[in-house]
Design an enzyme around this catalytic site. Sequence first.
Site, PDB file in Angstrom:
ATOM      1  N   ARG A 106       0.694  -1.340  -0.176  1.00  0.00           N
ATOM      2  CA  ARG A 106       0.004   0.208  -0.082  1.00  0.00           C
ATOM      3  C   ARG A 106       0.693   1.505   0.102  1.00  0.00           C
ATOM      4  O   ARG A 106       0.546   2.188  -0.881  1.00  0.00           O
ATOM      5  CB  ARG A 106      -1.001   0.052   1.317  1.00  0.00           C
ATOM      6  N   THR A 107       1.878   1.325   0.750  1.00  0.00           N
ATOM      7  CA  THR A 107       2.434   2.727   1.005  1.00  0.00           C
ATOM      8  C   THR A 107       3.370   3.150  -0.066  1.00  0.00           C
ATOM      9  O   THR A 107       3.236   3.990  -0.806  1.00  0.00           O
ATOM     10  CB  THR A 107       3.342   2.397   2.392  1.00  0.00           C
ATOM     11  N   LYS A 162      26.084  -4.762  -2.339  1.00  0.00           N
ATOM     12  CA  LYS A 162      27.581  -5.049  -2.616  1.00  0.00           C
ATOM     13  C   LYS A 162      28.400  -4.460  -1.420  1.00  0.00           C
ATOM     14  O   LYS A 162      29.674  -4.125  -1.281  1.00  0.00           O
ATOM     15  CB  LYS A 162      28.009  -4.282  -3.839  1.00  0.00           C
ATOM     16  N   ARG A 203      11.380   3.859   3.542  1.00  0.00           N
ATOM     17  CA  ARG A 203      10.827   2.730   4.724  1.00  0.00           C
ATOM     18  C   ARG A 203      12.078   1.976   5.196  1.00  0.00           C
ATOM     19  O   ARG A 203      12.784   1.481   4.141  1.00  0.00           O
ATOM     20  CB  ARG A 203       9.936   2.042   4.257  1.00  0.00           C
ATOM     21  N   HIS A 228       4.678   5.677  11.723  1.00  0.00           N
ATOM     22  CA  HIS A 228       4.353   5.653  10.367  1.00  0.00           C
ATOM     23  C   HIS A 228       3.419   6.462  10.057  1.00  0.00           C
ATOM     24  O   HIS A 228       2.223   6.628  10.104  1.00  0.00           O
ATOM     25  CB  HIS A 228       3.595   4.187  10.307  1.00  0.00           C
TER      26      HIS A 228
HETATM   27  N1   CP Z   1      -0.230  -0.004   5.808  1.00  0.00           N
HETATM   28  C1   CP Z   1       0.941  -0.373   5.267  1.00  0.00           C
HETATM   29  O1   CP Z   1       1.996   0.202   5.737  1.00  0.00           O
HETATM   30  O2   CP Z   1       0.937  -1.173   4.554  1.00  0.00           O
HETATM   31  P1   CP Z   1       2.137  -1.787   3.454  1.00  0.00           P
HETATM   32  O3   CP Z   1       3.255  -2.249   4.281  1.00  0.00           O
HETATM   33  O4   CP Z   1       1.513  -2.479   2.438  1.00  0.00           O
HETATM   34  O5   CP Z   1       2.761  -0.467   3.064  1.00  0.00           O
END
Ligand code: CP
Length: 352
Positions: A81-82, A109, A131, A161
């Site tokens: 999603r993100t 590497k 992320r 988040h």
């Molecule tokens: N909600 C969320 O962060 O989903 P993903 O890990 O799929 O990005």
Amino acid sequence: MVNKATKPTDTLIGHDAWNIQLDKNGQLKHFLTTEGLGSDILIQILDTAENFALVNEKSIKKVPLLRGKTIVNLFFEASTRTRTTFELAAKRLSADVLNININTSSASKGETLLDMLQNIQAMHCDMFVVRHSDSGAAHYIANNVAANISVINAGDGSHAHPTQAMLDMLTIRRNKGDNFGNLRVAIVGDVLHSRVARSQIHALNTLNTGDVRVIAPRSLLPTGIENMGVNVFTDLEAGIKDADAIIMLRLQKERMQGAFLPSEQEYFQLYGLTEERLQSAKSDAIVMHPGPINRGVEIDSTVADGPHSVILDQVSNGIAVRMAIMTMTLGREPEADTSQNSTSATKTGART
Ligand code: CP
């Protein structure tokens, strides 16, 4: 009941000098955490996102606001999603998007994170969306990139988040109106390992939500969670009683080292949201989940796919919220120069 004095209600909190998320004008430069940002910034994100939600409903879903900007997605951890909604958000704003495949990059590497960042920023990028499995990674990167680059935290370890929290606030506001003071919001499940829950709790309290509750077995609650301005329950039905919104959390098995639960079956028996248990909440309660969902572990399919569920609306709202944050950070007015020995470049308004 919760000590409301612990709730951050002062909008000036976000303008403190220690908050690297804001520039000298108090505008959002990086978006790393909902903690410490004032309600003015959070409401600006929600209001801006409402405008972009209209763009997303049109047949041509594109505006030229970030034409010429380059946004780099750096996902060191899995995401559906993100990552995709960040990419869509950037493309709908007409930015150029680069998705770095970490597995086939020179990180494999032995290149260090800082060397990688310096090489990518030498390509004249404007934004990193990050992320990472390590808590604090996004702050570290924000502290080490060139001054003209904005960093957006797309999830760091169990810390934060923030864009997920803001799409959740938008989903609540679109369903329940903008007076959060009237609302009871229940967050259920693995709070201990959840970056989503931490960011939601900060945002809900900054928006002055009437009653923020967390519900979990003791083994999945962080020590001192009460000090975050929440009411704590270990019984699901008591915790969701008369709730306006119920946010179910995923069991973060990848972050569990040791035995936190007897079994997933037992967890579902005690904490899984079923149609029967949902009767405890208000009759018009909404059911949320950041995804990915584990059917039959945190939530029954009849609830996940049922009339109270807004889980897929959360995904749609994620595009609008991410468009809002990208335009607020990259479209800022030039920073005011408050130093006595300013250079001519800053005097003429060039971004630092
Ligand atoms: N909600 C969320 O962060 O989903 P993903 O890990 O799929 O990005």
